[in-house]
Structures are given as structure tokens and as C-alpha cells.
Design a protein around this motif. Structure first.
Motif, mmCIF file in Angstrom:
data_model
loop_
_atom_site.group_PDB
_atom_site.id
_atom_site.type_symbol
_atom_site.label_atom_id
_atom_site.label_comp_id
_atom_site.label_asym_id
_atom_site.label_seq_id
_atom_site.Cartn_x
_atom_site.Cartn_y
_atom_site.Cartn_z
ATOM 1 N N GLY A 123 -1.450 1.258 7.784
ATOM 2 C CA GLY A 123 -2.439 1.149 6.716
ATOM 3 C C GLY A 123 -1.794 1.131 5.351
ATOM 4 N N GLY A 124 -2.420 1.831 4.406
ATOM 5 C CA GLY A 124 -2.074 1.756 2.992
ATOM 6 C C GLY A 124 -0.584 1.831 2.685
ATOM 7 N N LEU A 125 0.105 2.830 3.245
ATOM 8 C CA LEU A 125 1.517 3.023 2.906
ATOM 9 C C LEU A 125 2.344 1.801 3.306
ATOM 10 C CD1 LEU A 125 3.782 4.958 1.929
ATOM 11 C CD2 LEU A 125 4.033 5.655 4.319
ATOM 12 N N GLY A 126 2.101 1.307 4.512
ATOM 13 C CA GLY A 126 2.878 0.174 5.008
ATOM 14 C C GLY A 126 2.613 -1.077 4.187
ATOM 15 N N ILE A 127 1.368 -1.309 3.875
ATOM 16 C CA ILE A 127 1.041 -2.535 3.159
ATOM 17 C C ILE A 127 1.545 -2.462 1.721
ATOM 18 C CG2 ILE A 127 -0.912 -3.900 2.319
ATOM 19 C CD1 ILE A 127 -2.107 -3.047 5.186
ATOM 20 N N LEU A 128 1.512 -1.274 1.165
ATOM 21 C CA LEU A 128 2.104 -1.096 -0.156
ATOM 22 C C LEU A 128 3.599 -1.424 -0.111
ATOM 23 C CD1 LEU A 128 1.456 0.087 -3.068
ATOM 24 C CD2 LEU A 128 2.703 2.075 -2.238
ATOM 25 N N THR A 408 -0.326 -12.551 -2.296
ATOM 26 C CA THR A 408 -0.700 -12.242 -0.921
ATOM 27 C C THR A 408 -2.211 -12.087 -0.788
ATOM 28 O OG1 THR A 408 1.398 -11.189 -0.370
ATOM 29 C CG2 THR A 408 -0.519 -10.481 0.908
ATOM 30 N N TRP A 409 -2.825 -11.493 -1.781
ATOM 31 C CA TRP A 409 -4.230 -11.090 -1.625
ATOM 32 C C TRP A 409 -5.218 -12.005 -2.325
ATOM 33 C CZ3 TRP A 409 -4.834 -8.129 2.302
ATOM 34 C CH2 TRP A 409 -3.777 -7.303 2.684
ATOM 35 N N LEU A 410 -4.723 -12.836 -3.216
ATOM 36 C CA LEU A 410 -5.626 -13.688 -3.981
ATOM 37 C C LEU A 410 -6.063 -14.889 -3.158
ATOM 38 C CD1 LEU A 410 -6.775 -13.895 -6.869
ATOM 39 C CD2 LEU A 410 -4.913 -15.470 -7.360
ATOM 40 N N ASP A 567 -10.903 -3.863 15.105
ATOM 41 C CA ASP A 567 -9.484 -4.113 14.908
ATOM 42 C C ASP A 567 -9.119 -4.608 13.499
ATOM 43 O OD1 ASP A 567 -7.042 -3.749 16.133
ATOM 44 O OD2 ASP A 567 -6.823 -5.852 16.653
ATOM 45 N N TYR A 568 -9.436 -3.768 12.534
ATOM 46 C CA TYR A 568 -9.087 -4.065 11.145
ATOM 47 C C TYR A 568 -7.575 -4.179 11.003
ATOM 48 C CZ TYR A 568 -9.206 -3.464 6.022
ATOM 49 O OH TYR A 568 -9.081 -3.623 4.666
ATOM 50 N N ASP A 569 -7.127 -5.251 10.397
ATOM 51 C CA ASP A 569 -5.700 -5.420 10.137
ATOM 52 C C ASP A 569 -5.551 -6.283 8.877
ATOM 53 O OD1 ASP A 569 -6.270 -8.008 10.884
ATOM 54 O OD2 ASP A 569 -5.245 -7.896 12.808
ATOM 55 N N VAL A 572 -7.819 -9.504 8.858
ATOM 56 C CA VAL A 572 -9.229 -9.211 8.580
ATOM 57 C C VAL A 572 -9.376 -8.723 7.134
ATOM 58 C CG1 VAL A 572 -11.212 -7.811 9.269
ATOM 59 C CG2 VAL A 572 -9.610 -8.625 10.997
ATOM 60 N N ALA A 573 -8.425 -7.913 6.689
ATOM 61 C CA ALA A 573 -8.506 -7.355 5.344
ATOM 62 C C ALA A 573 -8.564 -8.462 4.292
ATOM 63 C CB ALA A 573 -7.320 -6.430 5.071
ATOM 64 N N ARG A 574 -7.768 -9.501 4.481
ATOM 65 C CA ARG A 574 -7.775 -10.607 3.520
ATOM 66 C C ARG A 574 -9.144 -11.241 3.414
ATOM 67 N NH1 ARG A 574 -2.474 -14.280 3.144
ATOM 68 N NH2 ARG A 574 -3.984 -15.880 2.630
ATOM 69 N N GLY A 595 -5.399 4.332 -3.487
ATOM 70 C CA GLY A 595 -6.307 3.328 -2.927
ATOM 71 C C GLY A 595 -5.845 1.971 -3.418
ATOM 72 N N THR A 596 -5.783 1.001 -2.523
ATOM 73 C CA THR A 596 -5.369 -0.324 -2.977
ATOM 74 C C THR A 596 -6.345 -1.416 -2.576
ATOM 75 O OG1 THR A 596 -3.992 -0.451 -1.003
ATOM 76 C CG2 THR A 596 -2.869 0.085 -3.066
ATOM 77 N N SER A 597 -7.205 -1.146 -1.585
ATOM 78 C CA SER A 597 -8.083 -2.229 -1.134
ATOM 79 C C SER A 597 -9.045 -2.648 -2.251
ATOM 80 C CB SER A 597 -8.832 -1.836 0.133
ATOM 81 O OG SER A 597 -9.592 -0.674 -0.086
ATOM 82 N N ILE A 599 -8.377 -2.764 -5.348
ATOM 83 C CA ILE A 599 -7.618 -3.629 -6.266
ATOM 84 C C ILE A 599 -7.583 -5.050 -5.701
ATOM 85 C CG2 ILE A 599 -5.387 -4.016 -7.386
ATOM 86 C CD1 ILE A 599 -4.788 -1.012 -7.030
ATOM 87 N N LYS A 600 -7.313 -5.139 -4.368
ATOM 88 C CA LYS A 600 -7.277 -6.462 -3.736
ATOM 89 C C LYS A 600 -8.617 -7.167 -3.912
ATOM 90 C CE LYS A 600 -4.496 -4.405 -0.025
ATOM 91 N NZ LYS A 600 -4.670 -3.824 1.330
ATOM 92 N N ALA A 601 -9.707 -6.406 -3.775
ATOM 93 C CA ALA A 601 -11.037 -7.001 -3.930
ATOM 94 C C ALA A 601 -11.249 -7.435 -5.381
ATOM 95 C CB ALA A 601 -12.106 -6.000 -3.490
HETATM 96 C C1 LIG Z 1 -4.990 -2.514 1.667
HETATM 97 C C2 LIG Z 1 -5.123 -2.087 3.080
HETATM 98 C C3 LIG Z 1 -5.246 -0.728 3.392
HETATM 99 C C4 LIG Z 1 -5.255 0.342 2.346
HETATM 100 O O1 LIG Z 1 -6.512 0.411 1.750
HETATM 101 P P1 LIG Z 1 -6.972 1.711 0.949
HETATM 102 O O2 LIG Z 1 -8.003 1.250 0.030
HETATM 103 O O3 LIG Z 1 -5.762 2.202 0.231
HETATM 104 O O4 LIG Z 1 -7.466 2.663 1.975
HETATM 105 C C5 LIG Z 1 -5.370 -0.371 4.719
HETATM 106 N N1 LIG Z 1 -5.367 -1.292 5.701
HETATM 107 C C6 LIG Z 1 -5.260 -2.604 5.445
HETATM 108 C C7 LIG Z 1 -5.257 -3.572 6.583
HETATM 109 C C8 LIG Z 1 -5.136 -3.044 4.127
HETATM 110 O O5 LIG Z 1 -5.000 -4.359 3.877
#
Ligand SMILES: *Cc1c(COP(=O)(O)O)cnc(C)c1O
Length: 720
Positions: A123-128, A408-410, A567-569, A572-574, A595-597, A599-601
């Protein structure tokens, strides 16, 4: 393992395709992805955008493409851009720090989320970490990443018919993923022997190439290692305390030794979380063995290192018993020139028994930071006990607020819009506010059309998945509906997607079901709620939250307007952060480090309705989204939950729903688009990857800009 790169051939004319698929550069360059899609768009889809697999399966087709003029010209153009990127000496880093050229920076993280085809993140740490590496590559920062290759990756999620998360682990097939084993010059697998206390094992190494950056991942699933030792890198965050300690010893100490074994020395070290904090001990040991005192060596290592803490929750910091530590380190401390007590003291925290990895990292690093302003305050309070002489505000933990890798996210159409209205060089100037001021000039209908396309793409993804499930996994009809089969593209769609940890309060919006039903089922102004997220495989309370949502998703009285996507990954997040209308985030403040999601949104024009915590407390300006709660939080408990939920309902009923459905005569919601634009304008500049990585680079190499080297190009602008 054999090197898959050597195993198959592509037509000579397309030879560089092999280099291209093994460099994750393609993952953030749309022209490269378009080329893969052109090779075989069905395969591109069914391989989940994995070009290595795509290429291996389309070899016959490549023979035809090697004679196709149109394809060849697009291929040549992608390869040219790719090579220009890799060869560019005129990077931000080289311009700003010519004297530091080649001074490598080792970046340690227990997980890296670079692309979906490499499932070694949770999740967050890895994607960061993945975003950090991509940004470092773009800026030319000489970074090398150290981590683990997990043969079983992270858990995949299936939801049973009664809503319970099933944990599925699949051995990942590395011969068809964009990763290669490190080989010796003789063409054998590179192996590193690793000995420490009772540990005695062989470590294989894998390489992932991310633009100009390389990641080296350790793997103990090697012949000759005991079954128990193979498990060390088996899965992310699995196993008991002993397993965890073995993992962390290998990550920190093994990681440091690996850099030497591969002969890629690093002058600076960036440690993420306490997981890899043993690295400090190893760097000190090297110097003590060479004759320095412990104190002198520790001082030198500290001066080259930054430690970033990402966790504001006490329980999130690893603590091991001193007995266990002693078992592993009872020879090691002599090599550090320490007595047992002096050594154990390094991991101690006043008022707490045991060896704390975060305490170790805080004591050994020269600079320390949290990942948002609020998280800085929380961390200084939490760790003030280590600096009893200091006032809380003076505890030496600063903050660098997280950012995301924009490319990556835009969403692609928006990216093209930006090229047109913000200038071709907006990616290089992404941390410059004047660039984003020009968002105002993008016509409303252009933004709206791009957004509605994203939304359609999201719904199509969900319908495709629902259909696949219906066709192939003999699901019940109600299960298909929970996946989003009844979603309405015209309805206001709220996204909630993240790990299902208790403090994230996924079910807060379900507190008053009658009120929620009123919002969702309004005939003229309907609302839909789309959830996704995994629970830690061992966390039954997180799974119970998923089940609660799943039951409502199945409940006909909500009309299919509550959806839970399996299966959020990253894939799907994009789609989520680009295709929802509103991003909901309601953790218990102040427990969201950043929190980073959201920001991506936001950079995609999807504004937040979010708790004033983490990045949003800094980013919210009254016009770029909506706030829940109070800065610093209302505390834990029923009353606080009720007040936060009331904020959510009230904002939706009084502000958000009316604004979303207020269309002009042209059918376009101009008031809503104003919020979308404000969100892009204010968030992209401050929370982009370039701003974040530059902040860190200053911590390592100093804030002073070097004079421009002679012959500087004048067209490209230097960011701030
Ligand atoms: C960005 C992201 C996260 C982290 O989101 P938070 O808002 O920091 O919880 C977790 N999982 C996936 C797949 C992401 O893309």
C-alpha cells in the motif's frame, strides 16, 4: 533462475523492444504504452499491462510488425525518446549539484510499488517508494533502491459470497515480469552469502530498472537454503516475530553488504521506516573494523543519512525482545566495539521494554523527518522521550510532506490538455506555482469531457471485472451486482479506496443508513459509493468492515448504488483516482501520517471530502474541496465519530450534491468545474513528486544551488 532476457528473440529490426519492456520507464510514458497496445490490444488487456508477457506471447505478430512502416516509425520514435531520456546529462540534479555528480544515494524500503505487474507492495509506503524512485529518475538523482523480492508478493483479495476476504497467494512467475536476476560475468546467478549470528544463508538478487534508477531486491528462495530461510523473503509482512527480525536484519545489514558486493558504493542513505534501521549498525561496523571508534563512526554515518518515519501509530513500530536481539547480535556488538549493555541501549526507549527499530533509527540518523506537518507534530510528541532535555517543539524531527509522481497518476487526456495550456515543459516545472495558475485558462468543457471519459473508463473496468467474474468464476448474480454492474455514469460517484485498517474508519459514512439511503436513492440527484481495499491477511476486524460494506452492496434496498470492488491494487487505483467525482477520506485524526490517494485524485480534478489530517490539513484552502472535522482531530470515541459523520452528511446534502447537479444551459456544471480546477491548481504544485524529492535532495546535498555550469541550455527552465 535463468535470465529471461536471454531466452527469447525478437526480430532484429525491433531488437530494442527488449530493453524497453525491462525498463519501467514505459509505465509513465504514454507513447510507450500506446506502442505495446498496438502490438496486441487484447493481450495488453488480458496481461494486465505487462509488456514482458505481451512480447513473449506475440512473437509471430512481431514478424509482421517488423515490416509495417507505420509501426516502425512509431517504434523508432519511442526508442528515440527513451534513449534521449536515458542519455540526458542535463538533468535537474546535474545542473544543481555538479559537484555531487555520481555521489550515490541508497534508498531502503521494505516494499516498492512501481507497477502493477510487480506485486511486491502492499500500500501507501510501497507506492510512495515507487513514486520516489520514478521522480528521482526524472530529476537525475543518483539513487539506488534496496529492498526485497517477494516470490509470493502481497495477498490477493477474493470476497466470498458472504463477504469475507479470502487471502490468495500466488507464486509470481518472474520469467514473465519486468524484472531480471542479477548474473555474474560468467552468466551464473549472482549469490551473496550472508552470515550473522544463527543466520547463514545464500541470497539471490533481482534488478528492476526504473528509468535511470535501479532497484536491487534480495531473495532467499534459493536452493541450499533451509525451508525456514527461504521464507525470509517469502511474502510481504508475513510470519512471526523471529521471521520479522530475520527479514529486517537481511534488509538493513544485507542491503548494506549487497551494495559492496555489487560494487556500487553509496555515500548517502535514506531509510524508510524502522524496518531497515540495522543498516546504520552495519555502516558503523565497517568503519570500526577499519579502526575508527564507535562514536566517530556513528557520527560519520549519521552525517550521511536521513530517516523518514511514516507511522503515527505506536503499534506500527517494530519492537523485538532483547532476548531475541541478543541471540542474533551477541557476536556483532563486539565488532562494533560495544559491550552488551551499550549495544542494547541503542534500541531502548524510556518507559518501554524491548528493542525498538524506530528508536534505533532516530538515534543513529543525522536528519529525521515525518511525512506531513501534522505528522511532524505527532512524531515529535511521540518521540520526545528520546530527547528528555529538549522542549517538545525542539525535538529534532522535521517534516517533508509526501508527493506523488504526476506522470504515473495523471490521466492522459488531462496531461495533453496541460501540454496545450500550460506549456510543453510543465512536467519539468511542476513545482512552480505560476505554471498551475494557467489551469484557469483551460475551457470548462475540455476538462469536463476528459473527466467524463475517465469516469466511463472506470465504470467499464468495473463492468468488465463483474462480467469476467460472472462468466468464469460461477458467481451468484448478487455478487456481480456488488462489483458495480448497476452503476450510473451520470450519478455523483464517491470513491473510497485504501487499506482496510481500523483507524481509516471505512464504515463511517454508514452510521446513519436511512440518511445515506436518502442520498443514494434520490431520483434526480443520486449518489453512488464505490469502495475498494484489502485488509491485512491477519486482521479480522478489517475483514469485518469489508463484510459490513459487502452486505449493504448486496442489499436491494440500496439499489446497487453501493459497490465493493475486489482486489484493490495500483491498476484499480489509477482508474479510481481518475474516474470518481469525489474522493472520501475519513481516518481518525491525527493517525493518517500523510495519505497520498487524495493527492492522486486532486491532480485529476477529483476533489476531496476529507478529514483535516495529513496532507489535507496543509492542502485544503476552502475552495478546492471540503473538510471534515477539526485540525488535529476530535479525539477517538463515539461522540467524535458521530460529529465527523455529521460533517460528511451535511457537506454532501447542503453543498456537494447541489453543486454537482447544478448544470449551466450547456449541460456543464461550471460551479463544480471551478472546484476541480482549484484542486488541480493548488495541489499539483505543492504535492508533486518533484517538490518532495527536491526537499530530500536538499537534506543530503545541501540547499545551496551551485552556479550554472558553462554552456547551460537556455530553453529548459530550472525548477525552483
Ligand atoms: C496511493 C495508494 C495507496 C495509499 O493511499 P492512502 O491514501 O495513503 O491510504 C494504497 N494503495 C494503492 C493501490 C495506492 O495506489
Amino acid at each position: 533462475m535463468t535470465d529471461p532476457y536471454q531466452q527469447w528473440q525478437v526480430p532484429q529490426r525491433l531488437a530494442r523492444l527488449k530493453d524497453l519492456v525491462y525498463n519501467l520507464w514505459w509505465s509513465w510514458h504514454p507513447e510507450a504504452r500506446a506502442l505495446f497496445k498496438e502490438i496486441d490490444r487484447n493481450l495488453w488487456r488480458t496481461t494486465y499491462h505487462n509488456p514482458v508477457l505481451l512480447l513473449q506471447r506475440s512473437l509471430p505478430r512481431l514478424d509482421a510488425l517488423a515490416k509495417d512502416e507505420g509501426f516502425l516509425s512509431r517504434y523508432d520514435s519511442v526508442i528515440r525518446i527513451f534513449d534521449e531520456y536515458l542519455d540526458d546529462q542535463y538533468t535537474w540534479f546535474n545542473r544543481k549539484y555538479p559537484q555531487a555528480k555520481g555521489q550515490r544515494l541508497a534508498y531502503f524500503s521494505a516494499e516498492f510499488g512501481v507497477h502493477n505487474s510487480l506485486r511486491i507492495y502492499s500500500g501507501g509506503l510501497g507506492i510512495l517508494a515507487g513514486d520516489h524512485c520514478k521522480t528521482a529518475s526524472d530529476l537525475g538523482v543518483p539513487l539506488v533502491g534496496l529492498g526485497f523480492m517477494y516470490p509470493q508478493g502481497y495477498v490477493q483479495q477474493r470476497i466470498s459470497v458472504d463477504g469475507w476476504q479470502q487471502n490468495v497467494y500466488e507464486q509470481i512467475d518472474w520469467s514473465v515480469s519486468p524484472i531480471r536476476p542479477v548474473m555474474t560475468p560468467k552468466g551464473e546467478n549472482f549469490l551473496m552469502g550472508f552470515h550473522l549470528g544463527p543466520l547463514d544463508l545464500q541470497v539471490a538478487v533481482w534488478e528492476i530498472v526504473v528509468g535511470r534508477v535501479r532497484l536491487y531486491l534480495m531473495d532467499t528462495h534459493v536452493e541450499g537454503n533451509s525451508a525456514q530461510d527461504r521464507e525470509i523473503s517469502g511474502r510481504l509482512y508475513g510470519g512471526d516475530r523471529t521471521m520479522r527480525l530475520r527479514q529486517e536484519i537481511l534488509l538493513g545489514i544485507g542491503g548494506a553488504r549487497l551494495l559492496k558486493a555489487l560494487d556500487i558504493p553509496a555515500e548517502h542513505y535514506h531509510i524508510n521506516e524502522g524496518h531497515s534501521a540495522f543498516m546504520f549498525l552495519e555502516k558503523v561496523r565497517e568503519q570500526v573494523v577499519a579502526g575508527k571508534s564507535f562514536a566517530g563512526a556513528a557520527k560519520d554515518v549519521a552525517s550521511r543519512s536521513v530517516f523518514t518515519t511514516h507511522t503515527p501509530v505506536e503499534a506500527g513500530h517494530d519492537v523485538f525482545s532483547e532476548g531475541l536481539i541478543t541471540e542474533y547480535f551477541n557476536k556483532y556488538w563486539t565488532e562494533l566495539g560495544l559491550e552488551q549493555e551499550q549495544f542494547l541501549e541503542l534500541g531502548r526507549t524510556p518507559g518501554q521494554a524491548g528493542w525498538n527499530m524506530t528508536a534505533l533509527a532516530l538515534k543513529m540518523s543525522g536528519q529525521r523527518n515525518a511525512v506531513s506537518q501534522r505528522h511532524g507534530i505527532v512524531s515529535r510528541r511521540m518521540w520526545a522521550k528520546l530527547w528528555p532535555e529538549q522542549k517538545e517543539e525542539e525535538v529534532p524531527i522535521k517534516h517533508v510532506t509526501n508527493g506523488v509522481h504526476l506522470s504515473t497518476w495523471l490521466q492522459q487526456d488531462l496531461g495533453w490538455s496541460f501540454f496545450q495550456h500550460l506549456g510543453r515543459d510543465w512536467p519539468e516545472k511542476q513545482d512552480d506555482a505560476s505554471v498551475w495558475a494557467q489551469v484557469a485558462g483551460i475551457p470548462d468543457d475540455e476538462i469536463w469531457r476528459a473527466h467524463m471519459r475517465n469516469k466511463e473508463e472506470l465504470f467499464k473496468l468495473l463492468r468488465d471485472r463483474a462480467r469476467d467474474r460472472w462468466v468464469s468464476r460461477n458467481a451468484e448474480a448478487s455478487q456481480v451486482l456488488t462489483q458495480g454492474a448497476l452503476l450510473d455514469p451520470q450519478a455523483l460517484t464517491i470513491g473510497f479506496a485504501r487499506r482496510f485498517a481500523g483507524y481509516k474508519r471505512a464504515t463511517l459514512i454508514l452510521r446513519d443508513l436511512a440518511r445515506l439511503r436518502g442520498l443514494l436513492l434520490d431520483h434526480w440527484r443520486p449518489v453512488q459509493l464505490v469502495f475498494a481495499g484489502k485488509s491485512h491477511p491477519a486482521d479480522d476486524s478489517g475483514k469485518a468492515l469489508i463484510q459490513q460494506i459487502y452486505h449493504l452492496a448486496k442489499d436491494p434496498s440500496f439499489g446497487g448504488r453501493i459497490v465493493f470492488v475486489e482486489d484493490y491494487d495500483m491498476h484499480v487505483a489509477r482508474y479510481f483516482v481518475q474516474g470518481c467525482d469525489l474522493w472520501l477520506n475519513n481516518p481518525l485524526a491525527p493517525l493518517e501520517a500523510c495519505g497520498t490517494s487524495g493527492i492522486k485524485a486532486a491532480i485529476n480534478g477529483v476533489p476531496s471530502l476529507s478529514i483535516l489530517d495529513g496532507w489535507w490539513e496543509e492542502g485544503f484552502n476552502g475552495a478546492n474541496g471540503w473538510a471534515i472535522g477539526e485540525p488535529g482531530g476530535r479525539g477517538a470515541g463515539e461522540a467524535a465519530d458521530a460529529a465527523d459523520a455529521e460533517d460528511i452528511y451535511a457537506a454532501l446534502e447542503k453543498k456537494i450534491v447541489p453543486l454537482y447537479y447544478e448544470h449551466g444551459p450547456d449541460g456543464i456544471p461550471h460551479g463544480w468545474i471551478k472546484v476541480m480546477k482549484e484542486s488541480i491548481k493548488t495541489v499539483a504544485q505543492r504535492f508533486c513528486g518533484n517538490r518532495m524529492v527536491k526537499d530530500y535532495v536538499k537534506m543530503f546535498y545541501g540547499a545551496e544551488a551551485a552556479p550554472q555550469p558553462a554552456g547551460a541550455r537556455t530553453t529548459a527552465q530550472v525548477g525552483s
